[in-house]
Design a protein around this motif. Structure first.
Motif, PDB file in Angstrom:
ATOM      1  N   LEU A 227       0.845  -1.189   0.000  1.00 37.54           N
ATOM      2  CA  LEU A 227       0.000   0.000   0.000  1.00 37.54           C
ATOM      3  C   LEU A 227       0.881   1.240   0.000  1.00 37.54           C
ATOM      4  CD1 LEU A 227      -2.670  -0.829   2.753  1.00 37.54           C
ATOM      5  CD2 LEU A 227      -3.086  -0.707   0.293  1.00 37.54           C
ATOM      6  N   ALA A 228       0.290   2.362  -0.429  1.00 38.30           N
ATOM      7  CA  ALA A 228       0.940   3.656  -0.298  1.00 38.30           C
ATOM      8  C   ALA A 228      -0.088   4.653   0.221  1.00 38.30           C
ATOM      9  CB  ALA A 228       1.502   4.132  -1.634  1.00 38.30           C
ATOM     10  N   MET A 229       0.358   5.610   1.040  1.00 36.69           N
ATOM     11  CA  MET A 229      -0.478   6.739   1.425  1.00 36.69           C
ATOM     12  C   MET A 229      -0.017   7.948   0.624  1.00 36.69           C
ATOM     13  SD  MET A 229      -1.101   8.653   5.116  1.00 36.69           S
ATOM     14  CE  MET A 229      -1.965   7.280   5.877  1.00 36.69           C
ATOM     15  N   ARG A 230      -0.969   8.600  -0.014  1.00 35.61           N
ATOM     16  CA  ARG A 230      -0.688   9.782  -0.817  1.00 35.61           C
ATOM     17  C   ARG A 230      -1.658  10.900  -0.476  1.00 35.61           C
ATOM     18  NH1 ARG A 230       2.537   8.905  -5.263  1.00 35.61           N
ATOM     19  NH2 ARG A 230       3.005   6.716  -5.773  1.00 35.61           N
ATOM     20  N   THR A 231      -1.270  12.123  -0.772  1.00 33.63           N
ATOM     21  CA  THR A 231      -2.241  13.204  -0.763  1.00 33.63           C
ATOM     22  C   THR A 231      -3.116  13.023  -1.994  1.00 33.63           C
ATOM     23  OG1 THR A 231      -0.907  14.724  -2.091  1.00 33.63           O
ATOM     24  CG2 THR A 231      -0.534  14.732   0.301  1.00 33.63           C
ATOM     25  N   THR A 232      -4.240  13.718  -2.060  1.00 37.80           N
ATOM     26  CA  THR A 232      -5.138  13.541  -3.199  1.00 37.80           C
ATOM     27  C   THR A 232      -4.635  14.222  -4.463  1.00 37.80           C
ATOM     28  OG1 THR A 232      -6.502  15.270  -2.165  1.00 37.80           O
ATOM     29  CG2 THR A 232      -7.263  13.009  -1.959  1.00 37.80           C
ATOM     30  N   ASN A 233      -3.502  14.907  -4.404  1.00 38.55           N
ATOM     31  CA  ASN A 233      -2.867  15.342  -5.650  1.00 38.55           C
ATOM     32  C   ASN A 233      -1.713  14.425  -6.029  1.00 38.55           C
ATOM     33  OD1 ASN A 233      -0.804  16.087  -3.945  1.00 38.55           O
ATOM     34  ND2 ASN A 233      -1.028  18.295  -4.263  1.00 38.55           N
ATOM     35  N   GLY A 234      -1.563  13.308  -5.274  1.00 36.40           N
ATOM     36  CA  GLY A 234      -0.613  12.274  -5.652  1.00 36.40           C
ATOM     37  C   GLY A 234       0.710  12.288  -4.940  1.00 36.40           C
ATOM     38  N   ASP A 235       0.973  13.281  -4.084  1.00 31.60           N
ATOM     39  CA  ASP A 235       2.251  13.321  -3.376  1.00 31.60           C
ATOM     40  C   ASP A 235       2.380  12.115  -2.449  1.00 31.60           C
ATOM     41  OD1 ASP A 235       2.878  15.709  -4.604  1.00 31.60           O
ATOM     42  OD2 ASP A 235       2.186  16.951  -2.935  1.00 31.60           O
ATOM     43  N   LEU A 236       3.510  11.422  -2.528  1.00 31.63           N
ATOM     44  CA  LEU A 236       3.735  10.235  -1.712  1.00 31.63           C
ATOM     45  C   LEU A 236       4.070  10.619  -0.277  1.00 31.63           C
ATOM     46  CD1 LEU A 236       4.107   7.123  -1.618  1.00 31.63           C
ATOM     47  CD2 LEU A 236       6.535   7.525  -2.142  1.00 31.63           C
ATOM     48  N   LEU A 237       3.334  10.021   0.678  1.00 34.80           N
ATOM     49  CA  LEU A 237       3.582  10.241   2.100  1.00 34.80           C
ATOM     50  C   LEU A 237       4.255   9.047   2.752  1.00 34.80           C
ATOM     51  CD1 LEU A 237       0.162  11.904   3.005  1.00 34.80           C
ATOM     52  CD2 LEU A 237       2.345  13.053   2.570  1.00 34.80           C
ATOM     53  N   ALA A 238       3.929   7.838   2.324  1.00 38.02           N
ATOM     54  CA  ALA A 238       4.534   6.635   2.907  1.00 38.02           C
ATOM     55  C   ALA A 238       4.162   5.431   2.067  1.00 38.02           C
ATOM     56  CB  ALA A 238       4.075   6.426   4.346  1.00 38.02           C
ATOM     57  N   ARG A 239       4.994   4.400   2.178  1.00 34.20           N
ATOM     58  CA  ARG A 239       4.668   3.098   1.595  1.00 34.20           C
ATOM     59  C   ARG A 239       4.643   2.063   2.713  1.00 34.20           C
ATOM     60  NH1 ARG A 239       4.508   3.176  -3.853  1.00 34.20           N
ATOM     61  NH2 ARG A 239       5.774   4.713  -4.974  1.00 34.20           N
ATOM     62  N   TYR A 240       3.765   1.065   2.570  1.00 37.82           N
ATOM     63  CA  TYR A 240       3.629  -0.003   3.556  1.00 37.82           C
ATOM     64  C   TYR A 240       3.733  -1.348   2.835  1.00 37.82           C
ATOM     65  CZ  TYR A 240       1.312   4.095   5.528  1.00 37.82           C
ATOM     66  OH  TYR A 240       1.011   5.373   5.921  1.00 37.82           O
ATOM     67  N   ARG A 241       4.443  -2.271   3.473  1.00 35.97           N
ATOM     68  CA  ARG A 241       4.592  -3.595   2.886  1.00 35.97           C
ATOM     69  C   ARG A 241       4.328  -4.657   3.949  1.00 35.97           C
ATOM     70  NH1 ARG A 241       6.570  -5.540  -1.771  1.00 35.97           N
ATOM     71  NH2 ARG A 241       7.291  -7.705  -1.824  1.00 35.97           N
ATOM     72  N   GLY A 242       3.434  -5.568   3.637  1.00 36.87           N
ATOM     73  CA  GLY A 242       3.163  -6.670   4.541  1.00 36.87           C
ATOM     74  C   GLY A 242       4.199  -7.762   4.391  1.00 36.87           C
ATOM     75  N   GLN A 243       4.750  -8.201   5.504  1.00 37.52           N
ATOM     76  CA  GLN A 243       5.729  -9.277   5.486  1.00 37.52           C
ATOM     77  C   GLN A 243       4.997 -10.602   5.669  1.00 37.52           C
ATOM     78  OE1 GLN A 243       9.061  -8.792   4.780  1.00 37.52           O
ATOM     79  NE2 GLN A 243       8.277  -6.750   4.331  1.00 37.52           N
ATOM     80  N   GLN A 244       4.812 -11.343   4.558  1.00 36.69           N
ATOM     81  CA  GLN A 244       3.973 -12.546   4.550  1.00 36.69           C
ATOM     82  C   GLN A 244       2.608 -12.219   5.151  1.00 36.69           C
ATOM     83  OE1 GLN A 244       6.647 -15.329   6.613  1.00 36.69           O
ATOM     84  NE2 GLN A 244       7.175 -16.220   4.627  1.00 36.69           N
ATOM     85  N   THR A 245       2.134 -11.040   4.828  1.00 35.20           N
ATOM     86  CA  THR A 245       0.909 -10.467   5.402  1.00 35.20           C
ATOM     87  C   THR A 245       0.167  -9.741   4.292  1.00 35.20           C
ATOM     88  OG1 THR A 245       1.934 -10.177   7.573  1.00 35.20           O
ATOM     89  CG2 THR A 245       0.048  -8.769   7.088  1.00 35.20           C
ATOM     90  N   TRP A 246      -1.169  -9.761   4.349  1.00 37.92           N
ATOM     91  CA  TRP A 246      -1.954  -9.014   3.382  1.00 37.92           C
ATOM     92  C   TRP A 246      -2.842  -8.015   4.113  1.00 37.92           C
ATOM     93  CZ3 TRP A 246      -2.815 -14.033   4.761  1.00 37.92           C
ATOM     94  CH2 TRP A 246      -4.067 -14.357   5.263  1.00 37.92           C
ATOM     95  N   PHE A 247      -3.174  -6.942   3.423  1.00 40.08           N
ATOM     96  CA  PHE A 247      -4.061  -5.910   3.958  1.00 40.08           C
ATOM     97  C   PHE A 247      -5.465  -6.175   3.427  1.00 40.08           C
ATOM     98  CE2 PHE A 247       0.154  -3.850   3.535  1.00 40.08           C
ATOM     99  CZ  PHE A 247       0.401  -3.626   4.876  1.00 40.08           C
ATOM    100  N   ASP A 248      -6.415  -6.435   4.332  1.00 40.64           N
ATOM    101  CA  ASP A 248      -7.740  -6.824   3.875  1.00 40.64           C
ATOM    102  C   ASP A 248      -8.851  -5.871   4.304  1.00 40.64           C
ATOM    103  OD1 ASP A 248      -7.600  -7.523   6.544  1.00 40.64           O
ATOM    104  OD2 ASP A 248      -8.089  -9.636   6.248  1.00 40.64           O
ATOM    105  N   ARG A 249      -8.511  -4.804   5.027  1.00 41.39           N
ATOM    106  CA  ARG A 249      -9.502  -3.762   5.332  1.00 41.39           C
ATOM    107  C   ARG A 249      -8.799  -2.419   5.376  1.00 41.39           C
ATOM    108  NH1 ARG A 249     -13.474  -6.568   9.890  1.00 41.39           N
ATOM    109  NH2 ARG A 249     -14.306  -8.137   8.474  1.00 41.39           N
ATOM    110  N   PHE A 250      -9.492  -1.399   4.872  1.00 42.32           N
ATOM    111  CA  PHE A 250      -8.921  -0.063   4.815  1.00 42.32           C
ATOM    112  C   PHE A 250      -9.938   0.923   5.377  1.00 42.32           C
ATOM    113  CE2 PHE A 250      -8.220  -2.500   0.879  1.00 42.32           C
ATOM    114  CZ  PHE A 250      -6.891  -2.843   1.047  1.00 42.32           C
ATOM    115  N   GLY A 251      -9.535   1.730   6.326  1.00 43.23           N
ATOM    116  CA  GLY A 251     -10.420   2.733   6.892  1.00 43.23           C
ATOM    117  C   GLY A 251      -9.602   3.900   7.418  1.00 43.23           C
ATOM    118  N   TRP A 252     -10.277   4.809   8.103  1.00 42.24           N
ATOM    119  CA  TRP A 252      -9.630   6.021   8.593  1.00 42.24           C
ATOM    120  C   TRP A 252     -10.174   6.377   9.970  1.00 42.24           C
ATOM    121  CZ3 TRP A 252      -5.878   8.246   5.487  1.00 42.24           C
ATOM    122  CH2 TRP A 252      -5.816   7.765   4.177  1.00 42.24           C
ATOM    123  N   GLU A 253      -9.276   6.796  10.861  1.00 45.11           N
ATOM    124  CA  GLU A 253      -9.703   7.359  12.138  1.00 45.11           C
ATOM    125  C   GLU A 253      -9.953   8.857  11.996  1.00 45.11           C
ATOM    126  OE1 GLU A 253      -8.311   4.799  15.863  1.00 45.11           O
ATOM    127  OE2 GLU A 253      -6.634   5.893  14.951  1.00 45.11           O
TER     128      GLU A 253
END
Length: 292
Positions: A227-253
């Motif tokens: 996954l990557a987190m970006r601003t809505t104009n596309g600027d990259l804020l961070a990348r995330y990588r699961g180690q033998q792990t998958w991301f199966d839900r996405f939400g926001w606090e």
């Protein structure tokens, strides 16, 4: 800002922080603050109304949608066939459903008591993606439609929407197929205006205030490991990588803080990330073993 490496995430490898402040679910249990509610199936959180959490519960034969109030017992809003499509209005007060069939019967229900607010038959296949108390946005057949409640249906754009966030006036469209697909972030008020476009990444979640988004490579399967987190104009804020792990839900606090569920085998954990700063939100959950 350049990032030399992605944040490595797997259940249990991050510093433990507070449990999620927004509703969250593990298997058949819904957590809202300090309250837990066991529901009859696999729970997905659709969203919130002013006084309740709206939960989609997948069963063996029948799916159910509940309004789980902050005080009191869960209210069954509707029994549904699996895969028919369900979404909420931006304030959580209306539930949008598609009934299975060759054409699309779209129903609008109140999440307060489940009563029918409106119904419309649309030729062809269209799935509700979201809306407000005045309009419902639908996608299917390579088009995006808008149904003005109490009035007619119009074409919003000759491209199929994927995500809709009426509050910040945003939606995404997808063109192409498979790994040859492209995604565009657009304004609902002016669909011709493209804020961001990519043929290498797709948008999987938009923050409620519209300031940030989560993306994943097109070649990753749904619920992939990158996954990557970006601003809505596309600027990259961070990348995330699961180690033998998958991301199966996405939400926001909140508009800056993503809440991800990372799963590996029977273990899963919610992870709170603000840019490259991540922590585990509460403990690691272990799903019960399936017995014959």
């Amino acid at each position: 800002m350049l990032f030399r490496s992605a944040v490595s995430i797997r259940p249990g490898n991050l510093t433990r922080g507070a449990t999620p402040s927004s509703p969250w679910a593990v298997e058949g249990v819904l957590h809202v603050g300090d309250r837990t509610n066991r529901l009859p199936g696999y729970v997905d959180v659709l969203g919130r109304s002013t006084t309740a959490t709206i939960a989609y519960v997948s069963g063996i034969h029948t799916d159910r949608i509940y309004a789980v109030p902050d005080a009191g017992s869960p209210l069954l809003l509707q029994k549904v066939d699996g895969g028919q499509g369900a979404a909420l209005s931006d304030d959580g007060r209306l539930l949008f459903l598609r009934d299975n069939g060759h054409d699309s019967r779209i129903r609008v229900l109140s999440t307060e008591d489940g009563h029918l607010v409106a119904s419309r038959l649309i030729r062809g296949f269209s799935v509700p993606l979201g809306g407000t108390d005045k309009v419902v946005y639908l996608a299917g057949g390579g088009k995006t439609l808008v149904w003005a409640l109490g009035s007619g249906i119009a074409e919003l754009i000759d491209a199929e929407a994927d995500l809709v966030e009426p509050g910040p006036d945003l939606f995404t469209t997808v063109t192409g197929a498979g790994t040859d697909s492209c995604t565009s972030l657009r304004l609902l008020s002016d669909p011709s205006q493209v804020l961001w476009h990519s043929c290498t990444e797709r948008i999987v979640s938009l923050a409620p205030g519209g300031g940030r988004m989560l993306t994943t490579p097109w070649r990753e399967r749904a619920g992939g490991s990158r996954l990557a987190m970006r601003t809505t104009n596309g600027d990259l804020l961070a990348r995330y990588r699961g180690q033998q792990t998958w991301f199966d839900r996405f939400g926001w606090e909140d508009d800056a803080t993503a809440l991800l569920r990372a799963s590996a085998g029977r273990r899963s954990a919610y992870v709170r990330c603000t840019g490259p700063d991540c922590e585990q939100a509460g403990g690691v959950a272990v799903a019960p073993a399936i017995s014959d």
